[in-house]
Motif scaffolding. Structure first.
Motif, PDB file in Angstrom:
ATOM      1  N   ILE A   2       0.842  -1.189   0.000  1.00 24.92           N
ATOM      2  CA  ILE A   2       0.000   0.000   0.000  1.00 24.92           C
ATOM      3  C   ILE A   2       0.882   1.245   0.000  1.00 24.92           C
ATOM      4  O   ILE A   2       1.955   1.275   0.590  1.00 24.92           O
ATOM      5  CB  ILE A   2      -0.923  -0.037   1.225  1.00 24.92           C
ATOM      6  CG1 ILE A   2      -1.933  -1.156   1.000  1.00 24.92           C
ATOM      7  CG2 ILE A   2      -1.620   1.272   1.447  1.00 24.92           C
ATOM      8  CD1 ILE A   2      -2.814  -1.432   2.149  1.00 24.92           C
ATOM      9  N   PHE A  52       5.437  -2.207   5.485  1.00 24.24           N
ATOM     10  CA  PHE A  52       4.023  -1.806   5.527  1.00 24.24           C
ATOM     11  C   PHE A  52       3.913  -0.895   6.760  1.00 24.24           C
ATOM     12  O   PHE A  52       3.752  -1.359   7.884  1.00 24.24           O
ATOM     13  CB  PHE A  52       3.171  -3.064   5.673  1.00 24.24           C
ATOM     14  CG  PHE A  52       1.678  -2.825   5.711  1.00 24.24           C
ATOM     15  CD1 PHE A  52       1.045  -2.038   4.767  1.00 24.24           C
ATOM     16  CD2 PHE A  52       0.908  -3.445   6.682  1.00 24.24           C
ATOM     17  CE1 PHE A  52      -0.331  -1.853   4.809  1.00 24.24           C
ATOM     18  CE2 PHE A  52      -0.464  -3.273   6.732  1.00 24.24           C
ATOM     19  CZ  PHE A  52      -1.086  -2.470   5.790  1.00 24.24           C
ATOM     20  N   CYS A 122      -4.875   4.092   1.575  1.00 19.83           N
ATOM     21  CA  CYS A 122      -5.818   3.862   2.676  1.00 19.83           C
ATOM     22  C   CYS A 122      -5.605   4.927   3.738  1.00 19.83           C
ATOM     23  O   CYS A 122      -4.488   5.420   3.921  1.00 19.83           O
ATOM     24  CB  CYS A 122      -5.566   2.512   3.332  1.00 19.83           C
ATOM     25  SG  CYS A 122      -5.982   1.123   2.290  1.00 19.83           S
ATOM     26  N   ILE A 124      -5.926   4.223   6.860  1.00 17.43           N
ATOM     27  CA  ILE A 124      -5.361   3.494   8.000  1.00 17.43           C
ATOM     28  C   ILE A 124      -4.695   2.243   7.444  1.00 17.43           C
ATOM     29  O   ILE A 124      -5.152   1.701   6.428  1.00 17.43           O
ATOM     30  CB  ILE A 124      -6.496   3.133   8.995  1.00 17.43           C
ATOM     31  CG1 ILE A 124      -5.964   2.483  10.266  1.00 17.43           C
ATOM     32  CG2 ILE A 124      -7.566   2.259   8.363  1.00 17.43           C
ATOM     33  CD1 ILE A 124      -7.033   2.381  11.371  1.00 17.43           C
ATOM     34  N   HIS A 125      -3.615   1.816   8.069  1.00 12.87           N
ATOM     35  CA  HIS A 125      -3.002   0.551   7.678  1.00 12.87           C
ATOM     36  C   HIS A 125      -3.314  -0.489   8.741  1.00 12.87           C
ATOM     37  O   HIS A 125      -2.864  -0.382   9.886  1.00 12.87           O
ATOM     38  CB  HIS A 125      -1.488   0.717   7.518  1.00 12.87           C
ATOM     39  CG  HIS A 125      -1.111   1.411   6.248  1.00 12.87           C
ATOM     40  ND1 HIS A 125       0.196   1.689   5.894  1.00 12.87           N
ATOM     41  CD2 HIS A 125      -1.881   1.882   5.226  1.00 12.87           C
ATOM     42  CE1 HIS A 125       0.212   2.301   4.706  1.00 12.87           C
ATOM     43  NE2 HIS A 125      -1.038   2.437   4.296  1.00 12.87           N
ATOM     44  N   CYS A 126      -4.107  -1.476   8.342  1.00 12.51           N
ATOM     45  CA  CYS A 126      -4.550  -2.524   9.256  1.00 12.51           C
ATOM     46  C   CYS A 126      -3.531  -3.660   9.170  1.00 12.51           C
ATOM     47  O   CYS A 126      -3.253  -4.156   8.071  1.00 12.51           O
ATOM     48  CB  CYS A 126      -5.931  -3.010   8.844  1.00 12.51           C
ATOM     49  SG  CYS A 126      -7.070  -1.641   8.493  1.00 12.51           S
ATOM     50  N   CYS A 129      -4.210  -6.830   7.069  1.00 21.20           N
ATOM     51  CA  CYS A 129      -4.760  -6.637   5.712  1.00 21.20           C
ATOM     52  C   CYS A 129      -4.261  -7.700   4.732  1.00 21.20           C
ATOM     53  O   CYS A 129      -3.055  -7.870   4.556  1.00 21.20           O
ATOM     54  CB  CYS A 129      -4.357  -5.256   5.194  1.00 21.20           C
ATOM     55  SG  CYS A 129      -4.963  -4.959   3.524  1.00 21.20           S
ATOM     56  N   GLY A 167      -6.795  -0.890  -1.451  1.00 25.53           N
ATOM     57  CA  GLY A 167      -6.903   0.444  -0.929  1.00 25.53           C
ATOM     58  C   GLY A 167      -8.314   0.783  -0.478  1.00 25.53           C
ATOM     59  O   GLY A 167      -9.158  -0.081  -0.374  1.00 25.53           O
ATOM     60  N   ARG A 198     -13.274   1.445   4.776  1.00 24.18           N
ATOM     61  CA  ARG A 198     -13.056   1.605   6.224  1.00 24.18           C
ATOM     62  C   ARG A 198     -12.982   3.093   6.583  1.00 24.18           C
ATOM     63  O   ARG A 198     -12.990   3.461   7.747  1.00 24.18           O
ATOM     64  CB  ARG A 198     -11.731   0.904   6.581  1.00 24.18           C
ATOM     65  CG  ARG A 198     -11.386   0.793   8.048  1.00 24.18           C
ATOM     66  CD  ARG A 198     -10.662  -0.497   8.316  1.00 24.18           C
ATOM     67  NE  ARG A 198     -10.007  -0.602   9.595  1.00 24.18           N
ATOM     68  CZ  ARG A 198     -10.597  -0.703  10.787  1.00 24.18           C
ATOM     69  NH1 ARG A 198     -11.915  -0.631  10.881  1.00 24.18           N
ATOM     70  NH2 ARG A 198      -9.889  -0.846  11.882  1.00 24.18           N
ATOM     71  N   HIS A 227     -16.144  -1.430   7.417  1.00 20.55           N
ATOM     72  CA  HIS A 227     -15.224  -2.420   7.954  1.00 20.55           C
ATOM     73  C   HIS A 227     -14.837  -1.949   9.348  1.00 20.55           C
ATOM     74  O   HIS A 227     -14.018  -1.053   9.505  1.00 20.55           O
ATOM     75  CB  HIS A 227     -14.011  -2.506   7.014  1.00 20.55           C
ATOM     76  CG  HIS A 227     -12.940  -3.429   7.481  1.00 20.55           C
ATOM     77  ND1 HIS A 227     -11.853  -3.760   6.728  1.00 20.55           N
ATOM     78  CD2 HIS A 227     -12.789  -4.104   8.629  1.00 20.55           C
ATOM     79  CE1 HIS A 227     -11.088  -4.577   7.393  1.00 20.55           C
ATOM     80  NE2 HIS A 227     -11.626  -4.793   8.567  1.00 20.55           N
TER      81      HIS A 227
HETATM   82  S1  SF4 Z   1      -7.960  -3.633   5.534  1.00 17.15           S
HETATM   83 FE1  SF4 Z   1      -8.771  -2.098   4.103  1.00 17.15          FE
HETATM   84  S2  SF4 Z   1      -8.362  -0.121   5.091  1.00 17.15           S
HETATM   85 FE2  SF4 Z   1      -7.110  -1.649   6.131  1.00 17.15          FE
HETATM   86  S3  SF4 Z   1      -5.132  -1.566   5.057  1.00 17.15           S
HETATM   87 FE3  SF4 Z   1      -6.326  -3.166   4.054  1.00 17.15          FE
HETATM   88  S4  SF4 Z   1      -7.364  -2.187   2.331  1.00 17.15           S
HETATM   89 FE4  SF4 Z   1      -6.637  -0.563   3.733  1.00 17.15          FE
END
Ligand code: SF4
Length: 342
Positions: A2, A52, A122, A124-126, A129, A167, A198, A227
């Motif tokens: 990302i 990441f 994005c 936020i970085h989850c 993911c 994304g 999200r 999400h």
């Molecule tokens: S889960 Fe969704 S909002 Fe979170 S990093 Fe991945 S693509 Fe982005």
């Protein structure tokens, strides 16, 4: 992976809206994040060499509990040393999406619907993911290149639904969304538009009157799949932001991921469902973890998953129990968790 920094338009747009400013002010430094919630780095096993990187909006940080190293929101975003653990069965493309990436920006996995990778960006970085290693560089079509994706959809009359994904598709400006939606609307066989995002959860200001008008004005039947993984993410500002969408007839659903140490307790899951419904969102899916490299520590053993589902069924009306599903590479649909005697 990302994108590391916001897209150019965000930095250059002199007319930036509040949600865009919020994206420009996201936290990317773990020390700054921990200082805001009264924690010291020594209290946590942080990985500072992440490809990441950390990325979290301040509004989301404001919902964390100060002084709690085990806060369920903090755990979703703080890069942990545990991410370096390698286990068989975990990989960079757990859902074999590369095989379904038919043309740049388009993934066609299931009958009747396709997914567009609107952006790599994005809010936020989850950490869990499943697209954290996705080949975004090969999936960033220019406006001219998007014609390949639209031609692909036009060439298959079975495609009735287009899903905007990424994304996060709502991280692009409305004018770009408007253009994409108008291109989709021009394809006669398509009747539904689904947006997976999200962003409204982590930056509720994203639901602007202009966005509501854009979605409400489409000839397509629009649904928005949020999400959120924990009730603590769902504050009053989100409830207020979602109201106009509901009133405009946009279907609001949620998909969560079952995450060890974050929401793998029946109290957390029932509270999430009840809170979602209270703000007008149907708890639709609870995904078992996609086995992506870097997320091994979030996996919940299957025996426990069954216990959690049984406990939810015993506590909640059926419409508040999400569908427990997993995504399986090359399967024809998401696969429901099989019923087993407890
Ligand atoms: S889960 Fe969704 S909002 Fe979170 S990093 Fe991945 S693509 Fe982005």
């Amino acid at each position: 992976m990302i994108a590391r920094s916001p897209a150019d338009w965000q930095a250059k747009d002199a007319q930036a809206e509040p949600w865009q400013l919020a994206l420009q002010k996201v936290i990317t430094d773990s020390d700054e994040l921990l200082a805001l919630i009264d924690l010291t780095p020594q209290a946590l096993a942080i990985d500072r060499r992440q490809t990441f990187p950390l990325r979290v909006p301040r509004a989301f940080v404001a919902r964390m509990q100060p002084g709690r190293a085990d806060d369920p929101l903090l755990r979703q975003v703080l890069p942990a040393l545990a991410e370096r653990r390698l286990l068989p069965g975990f990989g960079n493309d757990p859902l074999a999406e590369a095989e379904a990436n038919k043309v740049p920006g388009l993934i066609h996995k299931y009958h009747g619907r396709v997914l567009l990778i609107v952006t790599s960006h994005c809010a936020i970085h989850c950490r869990y993911c499943f697209r954290r290693h996705f080949a975004y560089a090969a999936n960033q079509p220019s406006r001219a290149d998007w014609s390949q994706a639209f031609d692909y959809i036009r060439g298959d009359d079975s495609i009735r639904e287009v899903i905007l994904s990424g994304g996060d598709p709502l991280s692009v400006p409305d004018r770009h969304l408007q253009w994409l939606i108008s291109q989709i609307e021009a394809i006669p066989a398509v009747s539904r538009l689904r947006i997976h995002s999200r962003l409204p959860v982590v930056v509720p200001q994203r639901i602007t009157p202009a966005l509501v008008a854009l979605l409400a004005g489409s000839r397509l039947q629009v649904s928005l799949v949020l999400h959120a993984n924990h009730a603590q993410e769902l504050d009053d500002s989100l409830a207020t932001a979602l109201r106009p969408l509901r009133h405009a007839g946009i279907a609001l659903l949620n998909q969560a991921v079952l995450l060890a140490g974050i929401n793998d307790e029946v109290e957390a899951l029932t509270e999430l469902s009840e809170r979602l419904f209270a703000i007008g969102v149907l708890p639709y899916y609870l995904h078992l973890l996609d086995r992506v490299a870097g997320a091994t520590h979030f996996e919940v053993v299957e025996e426990r998953v069954h216990l959690l589902r049984a406990a939810m069924l015993a506590r909640l009306p059926g419409y508040l129990v999400p569908r427990f599903v997993r995504e399986v590479a090359r399967a024809e649909s998401k696969v429901p968790l099989s019923p087993v005697p407890i």
